[in-house]
Design a protein around this motif. Structure first.
Motif, mmCIF file in Angstrom:
data_model
loop_
_atom_site.group_PDB
_atom_site.id
_atom_site.type_symbol
_atom_site.label_atom_id
_atom_site.label_comp_id
_atom_site.label_asym_id
_atom_site.label_seq_id
_atom_site.Cartn_x
_atom_site.Cartn_y
_atom_site.Cartn_z
ATOM 1 N N PRO A 25 0.276 -1.179 0.156
ATOM 2 C CA PRO A 25 0.461 -0.270 -0.433
ATOM 3 C C PRO A 25 0.926 0.773 -0.038
ATOM 4 C CG PRO A 25 -0.151 -0.593 1.875
ATOM 5 C CD PRO A 25 0.448 -1.968 1.717
ATOM 6 N N ASP A 26 2.747 1.189 0.678
ATOM 7 C CA ASP A 26 3.567 2.451 0.302
ATOM 8 C C ASP A 26 4.106 2.489 -0.707
ATOM 9 O OD1 ASP A 26 4.622 0.130 1.142
ATOM 10 O OD2 ASP A 26 5.444 1.522 2.769
ATOM 11 N N LEU A 59 10.545 -8.273 2.598
ATOM 12 C CA LEU A 59 10.825 -7.356 2.908
ATOM 13 C C LEU A 59 9.615 -6.078 3.315
ATOM 14 C CD1 LEU A 59 13.975 -7.732 2.486
ATOM 15 C CD2 LEU A 59 14.771 -5.553 1.514
ATOM 16 N N ASP A 60 8.627 -6.293 2.221
ATOM 17 C CA ASP A 60 7.482 -5.579 1.568
ATOM 18 C C ASP A 60 6.526 -5.728 3.837
ATOM 19 O OD1 ASP A 60 7.388 -4.084 -0.436
ATOM 20 O OD2 ASP A 60 5.832 -5.730 -1.194
ATOM 21 N N LEU A 84 5.227 -4.075 8.836
ATOM 22 C CA LEU A 84 5.047 -4.606 10.357
ATOM 23 C C LEU A 84 5.784 -3.272 11.060
ATOM 24 C CD1 LEU A 84 5.404 -8.112 10.312
ATOM 25 C CD2 LEU A 84 3.164 -7.435 11.329
ATOM 26 N N LEU A 85 6.979 -3.246 10.200
ATOM 27 C CA LEU A 85 7.405 -2.062 11.460
ATOM 28 C C LEU A 85 7.307 -0.642 11.267
ATOM 29 C CD1 LEU A 85 10.797 -4.257 10.875
ATOM 30 C CD2 LEU A 85 9.684 -4.005 12.854
ATOM 31 N N ARG A 86 6.866 -0.120 9.808
ATOM 32 C CA ARG A 86 6.414 1.473 9.426
ATOM 33 C C ARG A 86 5.710 2.105 10.667
ATOM 34 N NH1 ARG A 86 6.127 2.988 3.099
ATOM 35 N NH2 ARG A 86 5.973 5.894 3.901
ATOM 36 N N SER A 87 6.081 3.332 10.511
ATOM 37 C CA SER A 87 4.554 3.978 11.165
ATOM 38 C C SER A 87 3.388 3.487 10.931
ATOM 39 C CB SER A 87 5.491 5.834 11.663
ATOM 40 O OG SER A 87 4.552 6.273 12.107
ATOM 41 N N VAL A 107 13.141 -0.587 3.227
ATOM 42 C CA VAL A 107 13.339 -1.170 4.387
ATOM 43 C C VAL A 107 14.269 -0.571 5.631
ATOM 44 C CG1 VAL A 107 14.379 -2.846 4.401
ATOM 45 C CG2 VAL A 107 12.465 -2.865 5.886
ATOM 46 N N LEU A 108 15.390 0.024 4.797
ATOM 47 C CA LEU A 108 16.925 0.035 5.820
ATOM 48 C C LEU A 108 16.842 2.043 5.765
ATOM 49 C CD1 LEU A 108 19.727 -1.195 4.500
ATOM 50 C CD2 LEU A 108 18.364 -1.526 6.126
#
Length: 485
Positions: A68-69, A174-175, A180-183, A229-230
Motif C-alpha cells: 500500500p505504500d 521485505l514488504d 509491520l515496522l513502519r509508522s 526498509v533500511l
C-alpha cells in the motif's frame, strides 16, 4: 456428461457463425493477462479479446500484491484500464475457471485460450510444527493488508507478542517487514485495508527477524526494496558483521551481478552505521543469515501456538552452474517469536484438463505454448497458451510480464501463420457471445469493466473521507452489490 451437453449446446446455438473474428480468451486479469491482451489487440486487428477473472475486481497482484505504500507501482493500472476499455476487449469478472466454466469449454468457444491466472497458493516447508497457530504464508498476510476478499478474515494476532519472524529475504519478505515496522501514521494515508490498519495501530510487534538460508550475497531482494526498509524512521537494524565476510565464490557472484553487489553494499553499510546505543522501545529489524528452519515449537504456556523456531546453521557449498547452496552443519539454535510469516515462494494451482508440473509449480510449455505433458514430449495442447507466473514460476517484477507476454503472443502469431492453429476464417467460433450465454444459463452473475468502475468510484469516495486514495471493499458481497447498482 455435463461438458458434452454444453458443447453440443454451443455448436447448436452458433453453428451459423461465419465471422472472421479471432476469438481470444485470457484467464487472469493481472499484469500477465493485461499485457497479453494489449499485445494481442495490437498484433491482430481482427481479434476480440475477453479477460476473465474469478474476482469482481481486475488487476491481480497490482491491486492485491503491491504494498500500500508503493502507489507509484500501481500507476500501471491506468494503462491496463485503457486496454479494458478497447472496443474489442471485455473484462468479465466473477468467473472461476474450473467451477463456472471448464478449460474444455473455453477451448470450444475460443480459437486461443491464454492462461495467466498466476500463483494463488504457497509452497510448504514440510517440517514439524508447520500447522501451529500463528504461522501464516506471506501471501496470506499480504492479501490481508491489501484487502483481498480471501484474506479479510485472517486476523493475525499482533498484540500477544512483540516478535515476528519472517522466513525469506526476498522483496515480499521485505514488504511484510516494512508494513509491520513502519509508522501507522504514515500507513494511514495509503490504501491499506481498514481491518489491517486497526490491527497495526494496536500492534505490539517491536522486533522483526528476516531469516535466510544463505548469506547476504545471495539475499533475493532488490536494492530498491532493501534501501526502503533500511530507511524506516527510528529503526534499529541489526546485522552480524561476521556474516558479511565473503568467500571467493561470493566475490564471483558479486562480480557477475550488479543487483547482488548493491544489496551486499547496502547491508554492509547498515551493519557499520548502527548506533551502539539502543533507545528504549525502539523497533528492531534483525537480518539473520545462514539458517534454515528445522521445526516450529510451541510452549507449555501456549499449546498449539508457535513460540519459537528451531534453526540449523548452514554453510555454502558449490553446486551446478556455480550456484552456491546451503547445507546443514548439525548445529542448532532457537529464536523465540509469536508470529511467523513464511515468504518461501508462491505456487500455482492446476485446473482440470491442464498439464501441470507439480514439482516446478508451472505448466509445461515452450515459449508459452502449452505441452501435453511434462515428460519431455514436445506435443502441443493446441490453442492453449500460458503467460506470467503460471508459465515461468513466481519470479520477476511487474515489467517482467511485459516481455513474457511478448513471447507468448509471438508464439500465437507464429502458430496462426503456420496453420498449426485453426484460423478464424477456417473455423468460426462463438467466443464472447457463446461464453456469456453459457454463464447466463448457469446463473453466473458476471461483472463487466463498467461494474469495476462503480467499485472504483465508491472506494475512492469512501477513501476521500479518510484522507486515503481509496478504501478497498474486501467483502465479495459488498463488491458484487456495488458492481450491480
Amino acid at each position: 456428461m455435463a461438458a458434452l451437453h454444453a458443447r453440443r449446446w454451443i455448436w447448436r446455438t452458433f453453428s451459423s457463425l461465419s465471422s472472421n473474428t479471432l476469438r481470444v480468451c485470457i484467464v487472469g486479469s493481472g499484469p500477465a493477462g493485461f499485457y497479453t491482451a494489449e499485445k494481442m489487440l495490437k498484433a491482430h486487428p481482427s481479434a476480440e479479446v475477453d479477460i476473465l477473472d474469478r474476482l469482481p475486481t481486475p488487476f491481480g497482484l497490482v491491486r492485491s500484491g503491491v504494498a500500500p505504500d508503493h502507489p507509484e507501482t500501481k500507476v500501471v493500472i491506468n494503462q491496463f484500464s485503457r486496454v479494458a476499455q478497447n472496443d474489442r476487449c471485455m473484462f468479465i469478472g466473477n468467473v472461476t475457471l474450473g467451477s463456472y466454466v471448464s478449460l474444455t469449454e473455453l477451448r470450444d468457444l475460443y480459437h486461443v485460450v491464454v492462461l495467466a491466472y498466476g500463483a494463488e497458493s504457497d509452497r510448504v516447508l514440510g517440517i514439524p510444527g508447520e500447522e501451529l497457530e500463528g504461522i501464516y504464508s506471506a501471501r496470506e498476510f499480504v492479501w490481508w493488508y491489501n484487502g483481498h476478499p480471501d484474506g479479510r478474515n485472517l486476523a493475525p494476532d499482533l498484540q500477544s507478542t512483540d516478535t515476528a519472524l519472517i522466513l525469506g529475504q526476498g522483496n515480499v519478505a521485505l514488504d511484510v517487514a516494512r508494513i509491520l515496522l513502519r509508522s501507522t501514521v504514515e500507513l494511514a494515508t495509503t490504501d491499506i485495508s481498514s481491518h489491517a490498519m486497526s490491527a497495526l495501530e494496536g500492534s505490539n510487534i517491536r522486533k522483526v527477524y528476516l531469516v535466510g538460508r544463505r548469506g547476504p550475497v545471495q539475499a533475493a531482494c532488490t536494492a530498491k526494496e532493501l534501501r526502503e526498509v533500511l530507511g524506516i524512521k527510528d529503526l534499529s537494524v541489526h546485522i552480524q558483521e561476521s556474516d558479511l565476510q565473503i568467500t571467493v565464490a561470493d566475490e564471483e557472484e558479486i562480480k557477475n551481478s550488479r543487483i547482488r553487489r548493491r544489496v551486499y553494499e547496502l547491508l554492509g553499510k547498515a551493519a557499520r552505521s548502527r548506533s551502539p546505543d539502543q533507545v528504549a522501545g525502539q523497533r528492531e529489524l534483525h537480518f539473520i543469515f545462514f539458517r534454515r528452519p528445522d521445526r516450529f515449537l510451541d510452549s507449555e504456556r501456549k499449546r498449539d501456538h508457535v513460540a519459537s523456531v528451531r534453526f540449523e546453521k548452514t554453510v555454502l557449498k558449490d553446486a551446478v552452474e556455480g550456484k552456491q547452496i546451503a547445507v546443514g552443519t548439525g548445529e542448532f539454535e532457537n529464536i523465540d517469536c509469536g508470529l511467523v510469516l513464511k515468504s518461501i515462494g508462491y505456487k500455482s494451482v492446476p485446473v482440470d484438463g491442464l498439464p501441470f508440473d507439480h514439482h516446478k509449480g508451472t505448466v509445461p510449455n515452450i515459449g508459452g505454448r502449452v505441452l501435453q505433458n511434462s515428460s519431455g514430449d514436445q506435443a502441443q495442447l493446441l490453442g492453449v497458451y500460458v503467460c506470467g507466473w503460471l508459465k515461468r514460476g513466481p519470479t520477476g517484477i511487474i515489467a517482467t510480464n511485459h516481455y513474457c507476454a511478448e513471447e507468448t503472443v509471438a508464439s500465437i502469431t507464429e502458430d496462426l501463420a503456420s496453420g498449426q492453429l485453426a484460423s478464424a476464417s477456417s473455423l468460426p467460433k462463438p467466443g464472447r457471445e457463446g461464453l456469456l450465454q453459457l454463464l447466463d444459463g448457469r446463473n453466473v452473475k458476471i461483472v463487466p469493466f463498467s461494474g469495476w468502475e462503480k467499485i472504483d468510484s465508491e472506494e475512492k469516495r469512501i477513501g476521500s473521507l479518510k484522507n486515503k486514495p481509496r478504501e478497498k471493499l474486501s467483502s465479495l458481497e459488498e463488491l458484487m452489490n456495488i458492481a450491480s447498482e
